[in-house]
Design a protein around this motif. Structure first.
Motif: not given
Length: 312
Positions: A157-159, A87-89, A152-153, A170-173
């Motif tokens: 494949n995380h949403p 995850l990057t900014v 980005q590989r 944003s993302t959720t684990f």
């Protein structure tokens, strides 16, 4: 016991002059360190990289980043029994400064953007109209970063939710099918389009947060058991309005477990409370490997490193 584990990396500046022949030794030490740390606080679920992945935002630099850094790093992760989500900014070195290359029709907009102290006069047009000349300049400056991020590989494949504003997500684990960990990343570097001192001049906006959080940042945060916030710059780099008014809207004490950022190439971990309220944590990461000097005499002691984090 359920845990969420991540590494915080920042400020690599891949492509910087003089770095290429020095990186192999740093990489060796880094990989050796990971082998020891994975026993203590791994395997890792995510890598939060808070910007300045490359030096000038060039396409070839992002290719070099993949070949020399990220590819070998994820091979190392596989050897250690994990495949974390990247995850990057963007940081200010991940964009390309427009300079004199902007077409004539966009030059008035660029003049406004190069006056960050007057950004409040155009903020509504900037954030509300993705087709404005201001946003066209931002999109061009970050085009190579956005293309690299989209391909980005190492995201496995995380949403990940994104918006029309480059660099926000944003993302959720899901942890042990019981807990939800939210990660919010926001672009705070879009005004840093030229050389010079931008401390106290940068901006961000709550609309960035809402756009990647289903239209409602507070509700999105409430859907999670814990949330993490990541930017490239810390609060001291924001202008008065962004620091005093916007910051409490995006990160009121208690909403995020920690705000992680970089930019200064030095580690600093701060915890603060207001009137006995929840603890607000601000963690500034050291440079993973940046050679750039800072300070008036260019002789400050700059340590290379990173953070390994566990949330239990």
């Amino acid at each position: 016991m359920s845990s969420f584990r991540w590494l915080h990396l920042t400020d690599l500046h891949c492509g910087q002059v003089g770095q290429r022949h020095l990186w192999p030794e740093i990489r060796f030490q880094f990989f050796e360190d990971l082998e020891k740390l994975v026993v203590l606080c791994g395997p890792w679920d995510a890598v939060l990289f808070s910007g300045d992945l490359v030096q000038h935002g060039g396409a070839l630099e992002f290719e070099l980043l993949e070949q020399q850094v990220l590819g070998p790093l994820w091979e190392r992760f596989a050897q250690l029994g994990c495949q974390p989500v990247l995850l990057t900014v963007p940081g200010n070195h991940d964009l390309q400064r427009p300079g004199n290359k902007i077409e004539k029709s966009l030059q008035p907009a660029l003049k406004w953007l190069l006056k960050p102290e007057q950004f409040s006069d155009i903020a509504d047009a900037f954030f509300d109209d993705p087709d404005s000349g201001y946003r066209q300049i931002t999109d061009m400056a970050l085009a190579n970063y956005v293309k690299w991020a989209a391909e980005q590989r190492h995201r496995q494949n995380h949403p990940i939710a994104t918006s029309s504003f480059p660099g926000d997500f944003s993302t959720t684990f899901h942890v042990s099918d019981k807990y939800r960990v939210g990660v919010l990343g926001l672009n705070t570097t879009f005004l840093q389009l030229d050389a010079g001192d931008y401390q106290g001049k940068l901006a961000w906006d709550v609309r960035q947060c809402h756009a990647v959080c289903e239209g409602d940042g507070p509700s999105w945060a409430k859907q999670h058991d814990v949330c993490l916030l990541m930017t490239h710059q810390g609060p001291e780099w924001f202008n008065d309005a962004s620091r005093k008014k916007v910051y409490p809207e995006i990160n009121p004490a208690g909403r995020f477990a920690v705000h992680q950022f970089g930019h200064m190439h030095a580690e600093e971990m701060l915890g603060r409370t207001f009137a006995g309220g929840p603890l607000q944590r601000l963690w500034q990461g050291p440079s993973l490997f940046g050679l750039k000097h800072y300070g008036h005499q260019h002789n400050e002691d700059r340590r290379h490193g990173y953070s390994a984090c566990v949330l239990t």
